[in-house]
Design an enzyme around this catalytic site. Sequence first.
Site, PDB file in Angstrom:
ATOM      1  N   ASP A  36       2.281  -0.752  12.152  1.00  0.00           N
ATOM      2  CA  ASP A  36       3.360   0.021  11.545  1.00  0.00           C
ATOM      3  C   ASP A  36       4.380   0.382  12.614  1.00  0.00           C
ATOM      4  OD1 ASP A  36       4.838   2.324  10.214  1.00  0.00           O
ATOM      5  OD2 ASP A  36       3.358   1.867   8.660  1.00  0.00           O
ATOM      6  N   ASP A  62       7.091  -3.531  14.759  1.00  0.00           N
ATOM      7  CA  ASP A  62       8.229  -3.781  13.874  1.00  0.00           C
ATOM      8  C   ASP A  62       8.093  -5.228  13.406  1.00  0.00           C
ATOM      9  OD1 ASP A  62      10.620  -4.300  12.593  1.00  0.00           O
ATOM     10  OD2 ASP A  62      11.887  -3.393  14.130  1.00  0.00           O
ATOM     11  N   ASN A  89       2.544  -5.587   3.711  1.00  0.00           N
ATOM     12  CA  ASN A  89       2.995  -4.446   2.918  1.00  0.00           C
ATOM     13  C   ASN A  89       4.230  -3.759   3.506  1.00  0.00           C
ATOM     14  OD1 ASN A  89       2.583  -1.959   1.075  1.00  0.00           O
ATOM     15  ND2 ASN A  89       2.387  -1.097   3.135  1.00  0.00           N
ATOM     16  N   TYR A 154      16.988  -5.383  -2.158  1.00  0.00           N
ATOM     17  CA  TYR A 154      15.546  -5.180  -2.335  1.00  0.00           C
ATOM     18  C   TYR A 154      14.971  -6.197  -3.313  1.00  0.00           C
ATOM     19  CZ  TYR A 154      11.186  -2.587  -3.191  1.00  0.00           C
ATOM     20  OH  TYR A 154       9.877  -2.204  -3.312  1.00  0.00           O
ATOM     21  N   LYS A 158      12.209  -9.093  -2.472  1.00  0.00           N
ATOM     22  CA  LYS A 158      10.921  -9.122  -3.157  1.00  0.00           C
ATOM     23  C   LYS A 158      10.769 -10.392  -4.001  1.00  0.00           C
ATOM     24  CE  LYS A 158       9.076  -5.200  -1.779  1.00  0.00           C
ATOM     25  NZ  LYS A 158       7.915  -5.215  -0.867  1.00  0.00           N
TER      26      LYS A 158
END
Length: 252
Positions: A36, A62, A89, A154, A158
């Site tokens: 993370d 990152d 994720n 976004y 996705k």
Amino acid sequence: MLLAEQVAIVTGGARGIGRATARRLAQEGAAVVIADVNAAGAQDAAAELVALGQRALAVPTDVAEPAQVEAMVQRTMETFGRIDILVNNAGTAALTPLLETTPEVWDRTLKVHLYGTFFCTQAAARHMVTRRYGRIVNVSSVSALVGSVGRAAYGAAKGGLIALTRVLAVELAPYGIRVNAVAPGAVETELTRAAWTPADREGYERLTPVPRLGQPHDIAHAIAFLCLPASDYITGQVLVVDGGFAVAGIRR
């Protein structure tokens, strides 16, 4: 425990869906690497698992930076000697109308969600291929399946993840690697609680046949299923976990 002796990497594992997924995989016996960009959060998530008697490692990463991804995978191999599971994720919450979306917002959104998934998958798959085993789960979104205002970057990112999932499933199948995606709907996390107004929350609940917001553990259970032996004949699929939101149509 069905994942005993296995090693999982969970990107964006410091909070929300990622943290719930790390906890769920650890419950099945997997050692978990929390990757993370939030170093303190990653350390806290790993410490929680260690306190419960699980094996865990925090690696500040990152995912949009290939060198950091390579270093994270190398650290995983040095510590645990193998990679069995990768959960892509890590993401950002970009809610910007089309005409206000800057090149910087577009680039960062695609780099974290789509580039980051590519970088992590390529680096981890090199090790999975040699052992002819791997389970990769990409976290997409219902924003890839239905149109909504403010989701240009976004939704595109996705949607790209779904296409990438299908290509990878075909390409990596000969090496014993299964690749699937989950597409969450509205999930209550630290990030969404800060971003949503009461009207936003009420709207999602009203439009969802299962009349509540999703919780991180709802998505974590679905991700875990795609890593367990029970799903060994499933690859290239998108498991929608949204309480029926995407199929409901217009509800008043």
